[in-house]
Enzyme design. Structure first.
Site, mmCIF file in Angstrom:
data_model
loop_
_atom_site.group_PDB
_atom_site.id
_atom_site.type_symbol
_atom_site.label_atom_id
_atom_site.label_comp_id
_atom_site.label_asym_id
_atom_site.label_seq_id
_atom_site.Cartn_x
_atom_site.Cartn_y
_atom_site.Cartn_z
ATOM 1 N N SER A 226 115.486 30.745 -16.897
ATOM 2 C CA SER A 226 114.606 30.536 -17.499
ATOM 3 C C SER A 226 115.030 28.741 -17.333
ATOM 4 O O SER A 226 113.964 28.125 -17.889
ATOM 5 C CB SER A 226 114.349 30.684 -18.773
ATOM 6 O OG SER A 226 115.383 30.466 -19.294
ATOM 7 N N HIS B 23 109.558 33.748 -13.898
ATOM 8 C CA HIS B 23 109.978 33.248 -15.051
ATOM 9 C C HIS B 23 109.090 34.262 -15.806
ATOM 10 O O HIS B 23 108.264 34.234 -16.262
ATOM 11 C CB HIS B 23 109.704 32.156 -14.976
ATOM 12 C CG HIS B 23 109.952 32.013 -17.074
ATOM 13 N ND1 HIS B 23 109.799 30.058 -17.100
ATOM 14 C CD2 HIS B 23 111.241 32.288 -17.435
ATOM 15 C CE1 HIS B 23 110.408 30.441 -18.345
ATOM 16 N NE2 HIS B 23 111.365 31.301 -18.276
ATOM 17 N N GLU C 254 105.623 33.044 -14.875
ATOM 18 C CA GLU C 254 106.158 31.924 -13.850
ATOM 19 C C GLU C 254 106.210 32.106 -12.628
ATOM 20 O O GLU C 254 107.153 32.561 -12.764
ATOM 21 C CB GLU C 254 106.484 30.871 -14.884
ATOM 22 C CG GLU C 254 106.380 28.829 -14.471
ATOM 23 C CD GLU C 254 106.347 28.742 -15.828
ATOM 24 O OE1 GLU C 254 107.646 29.118 -16.495
ATOM 25 O OE2 GLU C 254 106.183 27.393 -15.706
ATOM 26 N N ASN D 122 108.724 26.051 -19.977
ATOM 27 C CA ASN D 122 109.443 25.447 -20.958
ATOM 28 C C ASN D 122 109.922 23.667 -21.230
ATOM 29 O O ASN D 122 110.410 23.428 -21.681
ATOM 30 C CB ASN D 122 111.152 26.073 -20.636
ATOM 31 C CG ASN D 122 110.984 27.205 -21.106
ATOM 32 O OD1 ASN D 122 110.128 26.942 -21.558
ATOM 33 N ND2 ASN D 122 112.289 27.324 -19.881
#
Ligand code: 3HC
Length: 725
Positions: free
Chosen positions: A441, A462, A474, A512
């Site tokens: 991540s 991800h 992702e 993120n």
């Protein structure tokens, strides 16, 4: 040339055909112009013509069957594309009335009509089935029945709110309509929605036989219940009141009153249940009309189309062939690895789950199998089926079996050296054509690929925690990722039921990256003296499922600290130093839910309590500050939206569409706001720009508007053109 002619012929073929033989009319649905059958204006017209013929007693027809020739769908509901044409409530109400009228005609035919359902019967599809005399569904995994309209910000508009409660009772009907949940055939049988379940190959034969039996009165349809429910107790007034008041409470606690559709649905059913079906339909049509043009419905329809498009399109410049995925290997049997294993196995994929120590591999196996068994129980699977499912996950401490894997996902600790070593080991053990996915991540995929002998096979995958529940994956490509690798990773995500978005490698990737400034801003508010619960409440009132302070506890303070530092280092020019609050928490041994100590208190069973007042002392006892909710929402909402626009401008995102899907499915960005890009379109780029400038003037560079936003405002442009969801 032949293909072109075939296509033209296909376009010209009618979406509905009727064949009559021995008194039985078989109505076959197959709209050649659409991937699924939908109740479009065209279909309504064609069905109307067929009903004219049946009403006129054509060919001595004694019974009819409605069946689909489309694989995987019976009828997927009303044509959602046509919702974009609604200029106002009157258009939507008229569309609802047109659907209702057609289904009333089916219901009032003098002959019995059997719905022979193989594949999805959703929304208007299920409503069509409800207007039939008898319903038979297949046990195929594609067969699912439900009324998912609330998920689109509307309510059933073709008689569902009137017919379903009368068929199966208030409680069951409200549960289905308020949640939009979809039932397989067996559960639909149990709920009383369908009359029989059969294997697909004999569907037509059984449907035809039962249709004729109904015509000969050798089989009775369910008793019609013009008002009220089959459950007598539910019909008592106090009971009814209780059911509606409980349902309303449930809706309010889940939605904070931000979604008008479920509340309106309750009103429509409550008012209509004791009236005639015609009166109930009238209430339904009016409510459908008003809801279909609300901003909430427009946003939710946008979310439907964007997520479907993301699922169906890997976003490659030149299309590439994906390898089929039958076997996956996972390195790292922690919580994430076990979740990926369970989700893959559930989709029919064989899994090797590797960890270094036997205890770790066994623990991962237990977690994956428990998760699978729980889900299998919910689906009411038989014991042998559960065993077959859980046996798909096999633990290992060696790289045995890796050579047969189509894709390997590494989910080991977030440490670059460790990941480099693991990648090398995987390459030694796996076949030449394997895809090397990393569930990192925080670590750039470009860096991971440096250790690989086949860097073009390396890609980020991800997942979000808990993997079984979170819908997003992702997929992160680096400059050298081969297109077939991207296509294969995309196909894998789709196969396991996830909605993928493909993004380019950059710090924080997309999800993120936009979460980080939002979380940092929440920590800054705390440092300014705003109370934790006020911050959280402001954001749940804005529509997030949990507030940011709670989210810190859920993801883990140490994880958040690490991610925050990476982002601050990458964007220090405008983000400045990360807020110190998180460091103080970690220093104090507060890691959040995982060790029962965080911003909030946790009891021995891990149940979250109230805010832990001791936290304020840790962060230097800032004097308490009352901040208007709107101000908190403005700071946190806009900092995330602005960052999303930056990722598009920098090419991290391939499209605004992916940005909206990633935010809604990865972070829980309020679906009724449609995602950050839809939000900008709805509010207007100029308005968002001005508000960011005001925040920048007050709080500094971290609110500096993205250049793309300035351009959009200047050129009066939108991310999604009119009518383009
Ligand atoms: N209207 C218009 N287009 C639809 C549609 C619908 N109801 N349902 C699916 N589609 C389109 C999708 O957009 C997609 O288009 P694309 O190929 O251009 O991307 C295509 O059909 C195939 O869809 P999927 O990729 O999702 O196919 P799957 O096989 O994975 O799933 C499905 C099929 C289960 C039917 C899924 O598409 C689905 O859930 N559809 C929506 C169902 C729904 O919400 N129905 C309620 C509609 S509202 C209504 O009925 C109101 C009524 O009460 C009056």
């Amino acid at each position: 040339m032949a293909t072109i002619l075939d296509e033209e012929q296909a376009q010209a073929a009618p979406p509905v055909r009727m064949e009559i033989s021995d008194g039985l009319a078989v109505i076959r649905l197959n709209d050649p112009a659409r991937p699924v059958n939908v109740i479009s204006e065209g279909l309504l017209r064609e069905m109307g013509d067929l009903l004219d013929r049946l009403e006129n007693g054509e060919g001595g027809v004694r019974a009819a069957v409605i069946i689909s020739e489309k694989k995987g769908t019976w009828i997927a509901g009303a044509d959602i594309e046509e919702f974009k044409n609604f200029q106002g409530p009157a258009d939507a109400e008229a569309a609802s009335r047109a659907g209702q009228e057609l289904l009333n005609r089916i219901e009032r035919l003098r002959i019995p009509v059997v719905a022979a359902i193989d594949g999805a019967a959703l929304g208007g599809g299920l409503e069509t089935a409800l207007a039939c005399t008898y319903r038979i569904a297949t046990d195929s995994p594609k067969t699912k029945l439900g009324l998912p309209e609330v998920q689109l910000g509307i309510i059933p508009g073709a008689g569902g709110t009137a017919r379903l409660p009368r068929l199966i009772g208030l409680r069951g009907a409200l549960d289905l309509m308020l949640t939009g949940k979809q039932l397989d055939a067996r559960r639909a049988l149990k709920a009383g929605i369908v009359d029989e379940v059969v294997p697909a190959p004999i569907l037509l034969e059984v449907a035809g036989r039962q249709a004729m039996a109904l015509a000969a009165r050798k089989l009775q349809p369910r008793a019609a219940r013009p008002s009220g429910s089959p459950d007598r107790v539910e019909n008592l007034l106090p009971m009814k009141r209780l059911i509606f008041s409980k349902a309303r409470q449930g809706v309010m606690s889940k939605t904070h009153g931000l979604y008008p559709a479920p509340l309106r649905l309750l009103k429509v059913v409550e008012r209509g249940i004791d009236k005639s079906v015609d009166e109930a339909l009238d209430l339904e049509a009016k409510a459908f009309g008003e809801l279909a043009v609300t901003p909430e419905a427009r946003s939710l329809v946008h979310v439907f189309f964007t997520s479907t498009a993301a699922k169906n399109d890997p976003g490659l410049e030149t299309p590439a062939k994906a390898n089929p995925i039958d076997q996956v290997a996972i390195v790292g049997a922690g919580f994430m690895g076990a979740g990926i294993a369970a989700t893959s196995a559930e989709a029919g994929i064989r899994v090797r789950l590797k960890d270094v120590k036997p205890e770790a591999a066994a623990k991962g196996l237990r977690t994956a199998r428990e998760s699978l068994a729980k889900r299998a129980k919910r689906k009411k699977m038989k014991r042998f089926q559960v065993t077959a499912l859980t046996d798909r996950v096999q633990p290992t401490t060696e790289y045995t079996g890796f050579h047969a894997s189509d894709i390997v996902v590494e989910a080991v600790f977030e440490d670059l050296d460790l990941k480099h070593r693991v990648i090398k080991e995987i390459e030694d053990a796996a076949g030449e054509g394997v895809v090397l996915g990393s569930n990192t991540s925080t670590i750039p995929i470009t860096k991971l690929a440096e250790a690989s002998a086949r860097p073009d096979h390396v890609i980020g995958l991800h997942f979000f925690s808990p993997v079984e529940k979170m819908p997003l994956v992702e997929i992160i490509t680096h400059a050298g990722t081969a297109d077939w690798v991207t296509a294969t990773a995309h196909g894998y995500a789709k196969k396991i039921g996830k909605t993928p978005i493909v993004v380019h490698d950059a710090p924080g990737f997309y999800v993120n990256r936009i979460l980080s400034p939002y979380m940092a801003e929440a920590a800054l508010l705390l440092q300014e003296g705003v109370r934790m619960e006020d911050i959280d409440r402001a954001m749940t009132d804005w529509g997030f499922p949990v507030g940011p302070i709670t989210l810190y506890d859920e993801v883990g303070l140490d994880v958040a600290q690490k991610a925050g530092k990476i982002m601050a280092a990458a964007f220090s020019d405008r983000m400045g130093n990360p807020p110190t609050v998180v460091d103080r928490m970690v220093e104090d041994g507060r890691l959040g839910r995982k060790n029962g100590k965080g911003f909030y208190t946790f009891d021995g069973d891990g149940k979250k309590g109230g805010p832990d007042e001791a936290v304020y002392a840790l962060i230097g006892n800032p004097s308490k500050k009352e901040m208007p909710k709107a101000e908190i929402q403005e700071r946190l909402g806009l900092v995330m939206v602005n960052e999303a626009v930056r990722t598009l401008e920098e090419g991290v995102l391939r499209s605004a569409r992916d940005g909206d899907v990633g935010a809604v499915f990865g972070i829980g960005f309020p679906p009724f706001r449609g995602g950050p890009f839809w939000f900008v379109d709805t509010e207007g780029a100029q308005s968002v720009l001005e508000r960011l400038r005001a925040l920048e003037a007050r709080y500094g560079k971290r609110f500096a508007p993205a250049a793309r936003l300035e351009e959009m405002a200047r050129d009066k442009r939108r991310f999604f053109e009119d009518g383009d969801a």
